[in-house]
Design a protein around this motif. Sequence first.
Motif, PDB file in Angstrom:
ATOM      1  N   ASP A  49      23.832  61.124  56.114  1.00 16.33           N
ATOM      2  CA  ASP A  49      23.652  62.172  57.167  1.00 16.33           C
ATOM      3  C   ASP A  49      22.828  61.437  58.300  1.00 16.33           C
ATOM      4  O   ASP A  49      23.125  61.636  59.490  1.00 16.33           O
ATOM      5  N   LYS A  50      22.017  60.475  57.899  1.00 15.40           N
ATOM      6  CA  LYS A  50      21.005  60.027  58.873  1.00 15.40           C
ATOM      7  C   LYS A  50      21.425  58.544  59.551  1.00 15.40           C
ATOM      8  O   LYS A  50      20.923  58.274  60.510  1.00 15.40           O
ATOM      9  N   GLN A  51      22.364  58.188  58.715  1.00 12.67           N
ATOM     10  CA  GLN A  51      23.200  56.856  59.137  1.00 12.67           C
ATOM     11  C   GLN A  51      23.551  56.872  60.614  1.00 12.67           C
ATOM     12  O   GLN A  51      24.436  57.825  60.824  1.00 12.67           O
ATOM     13  N   GLU A  52      23.064  56.121  61.459  1.00 14.52           N
ATOM     14  CA  GLU A  52      23.658  56.061  62.949  1.00 14.52           C
ATOM     15  C   GLU A  52      25.001  55.143  63.010  1.00 14.52           C
ATOM     16  O   GLU A  52      25.241  53.980  62.242  1.00 14.52           O
ATOM     17  N   ARG A  53      25.920  55.746  63.328  1.00 13.37           N
ATOM     18  CA  ARG A  53      27.443  55.270  63.118  1.00 13.37           C
ATOM     19  C   ARG A  53      27.548  54.290  64.333  1.00 13.37           C
ATOM     20  O   ARG A  53      27.444  54.589  65.600  1.00 13.37           O
ATOM     21  N   ILE A  54      28.301  53.172  63.805  1.00 14.97           N
ATOM     22  CA  ILE A  54      28.550  52.118  64.690  1.00 14.97           C
ATOM     23  C   ILE A  54      30.159  52.548  65.375  1.00 14.97           C
ATOM     24  O   ILE A  54      31.048  53.012  64.540  1.00 14.97           O
ATOM     25  N   GLU A  55      30.257  52.484  66.517  1.00 18.75           N
ATOM     26  CA  GLU A  55      31.474  52.843  67.344  1.00 18.75           C
ATOM     27  C   GLU A  55      32.554  51.731  67.170  1.00 18.75           C
ATOM     28  O   GLU A  55      32.272  50.717  67.152  1.00 18.75           O
ATOM     29  N   PRO A  56      34.049  52.128  66.887  1.00 15.83           N
ATOM     30  CA  PRO A  56      34.779  50.775  66.912  1.00 15.83           C
ATOM     31  C   PRO A  56      34.750  50.281  68.216  1.00 15.83           C
ATOM     32  O   PRO A  56      34.606  51.175  69.280  1.00 15.83           O
ATOM     33  N   PRO A  57      35.064  49.207  68.454  1.00 17.83           N
ATOM     34  CA  PRO A  57      35.410  48.704  69.906  1.00 17.83           C
ATOM     35  C   PRO A  57      36.374  49.504  70.732  1.00 17.83           C
ATOM     36  O   PRO A  57      37.457  49.589  70.239  1.00 17.83           O
ATOM     37  N   ARG A  58      36.135  49.500  72.083  1.00 18.36           N
ATOM     38  CA  ARG A  58      37.027  50.286  73.059  1.00 18.36           C
ATOM     39  C   ARG A  58      37.782  49.097  73.605  1.00 18.36           C
ATOM     40  O   ARG A  58      37.397  48.169  74.481  1.00 18.36           O
TER      41      ARG A  58
END
Length: 542
Positions: free
Chosen positions: A295-304
């Motif tokens: 829940d606390k993990q900051e998610r990495i977005e896939p590259p746009r």
Amino acid sequence: MISFANVSKQYGRQILFVDASFQLNPGEKAGLVGPNGAGKSTLFRMIVGDETADDGSVIVPKKLAVGYFRQEVDEMRGRPVLDEAIAGSGRLGDLHHELIELERGMSDPATDNLDAILERFGHVQEEYQHLGGYELESRAREVLHGLGFTDEQIDGDSGALSGGWKVRVSMARILLGKFDVLLLDEPTNHLDIESIVWLERFLRSVPSTILMTSHDRDFMNRVVSKIIEIDEGDIVTYSGDYDFYVREREQRESNQEAAYARQQAKLAKEQRFIDRFAAHAAKAAQVQSRIKMLDKQERIEPPRKRKVMKFDFRRPQRSGDDVAMLSGVSKTFGTRRIYEAFDFQVRRGERWCVMGKNGAGKSTLLKMIAGALEPDSGSVRLGASLKMGYFAQQSLDLLDPDLTVWEQIQKDFPLEGVGVLRNLLGAFQFSGDDVEKKIRSLSGGEKSRLVMARMLLDPPNFLVLDEPTNHLDVATKEMLIEALHDFEGTMLFVSHDRTFLRGLANRVLELGGDGHDQPLTYGGSYVEYVEATGREAPGVHA
């Protein structure tokens, strides 16, 4: 010098900027990039104060003189091109014309406030001299010559100019103004290659800070040392030229993709542990701990990633070996002789680029070969089994303004599958709702892309192209070069885009612009032509 701090801007549902920031420092020369509709023109308008931010701050020092070149042209009529260029060149232009009016007042015997005029004349003259005004006319002529004007045009009525030439006058005003900052929106759009090379040198030499957009990759590489990218609401800065930006962006995407994949694998592993032991009392504490961690993990977005669709153009039928033969061709417009007893031959598989200054007869040659213009004497013959595709700005008139993009392409190719047509339109940057746009509402660039797409779905074996890359963005241009690189037909084209010339031309025809100066042919590629002559265009050294 200029900074955006946490700027947000929105039009209705369209979000342009979200907490976007960047800084432009004194003397920097930067390129502004981003897809069509990303907000480049809005950013320019916010700098000059025509638009305001919804949130955040746009900081531009009050005493900063900003020159803004845009594609719209003011009304020009009734005075020479030289005066028109000087008139709009900022403070110097204002002083120049005020001095003229004051001199008229001083020489008028009926003037009754001569002392006031003399006093004002002294103040204006002092400021004018301090700003270098007495060199203004010679500088104006130099700039106008650099932008391709002849002396006859410079001293002639600006009202007689075409729209494209009026755009050049607008550019001359900005270049003459000695502005602290130059905002240039597609400055090469209406320029030939000679004028583009001159403009590169001019912009590199001026002390002004520059922010510009351009679809000309070579031009960007030679002028800018910083790229400011608008990327889905954010603004990202790259310290380097356009090629550096492309490499760096690809590297950042690759790194982000790898980090995203690693995180997804780790999250999946944790989720498997939670799913497996959720019902085990002995593991309850570990399960809860891992749930909290997820829940606390900051998610990495896939590259746009910007998708540039490829399209495999079909193979045209084979033509005869002799494609176009000109024999003893002469052509005159008024007193100007363009061609005199001109012989020229195009053979199958050749890709001729036609070089020459404005007025040298480049478009005239293509029109005569396409049958849109008759020579005064001599003959133009086309070979056997030939199917010609002729692209020029007039080709845009063939589109039906009442149809949508999708209706037009379906009308042209009623037997083609939906998938093929959508792929074709996607390759030329028509996707999503774009295909539902009415043709009457399309920009010039969008119409050019649509005409090119229609031509290349069922490709001719002889392509005659007059400035095919005008208004195309870099990605579409490079897709077109890649597609035409494998084209098995014959090409004859005029282009001021050096990426296009390098990628495709295997023959060069250099026109002298005077019927008495015989055109020269070079039997190698454009790259070899530049290496052999040291010139990127006739009369312009590399």
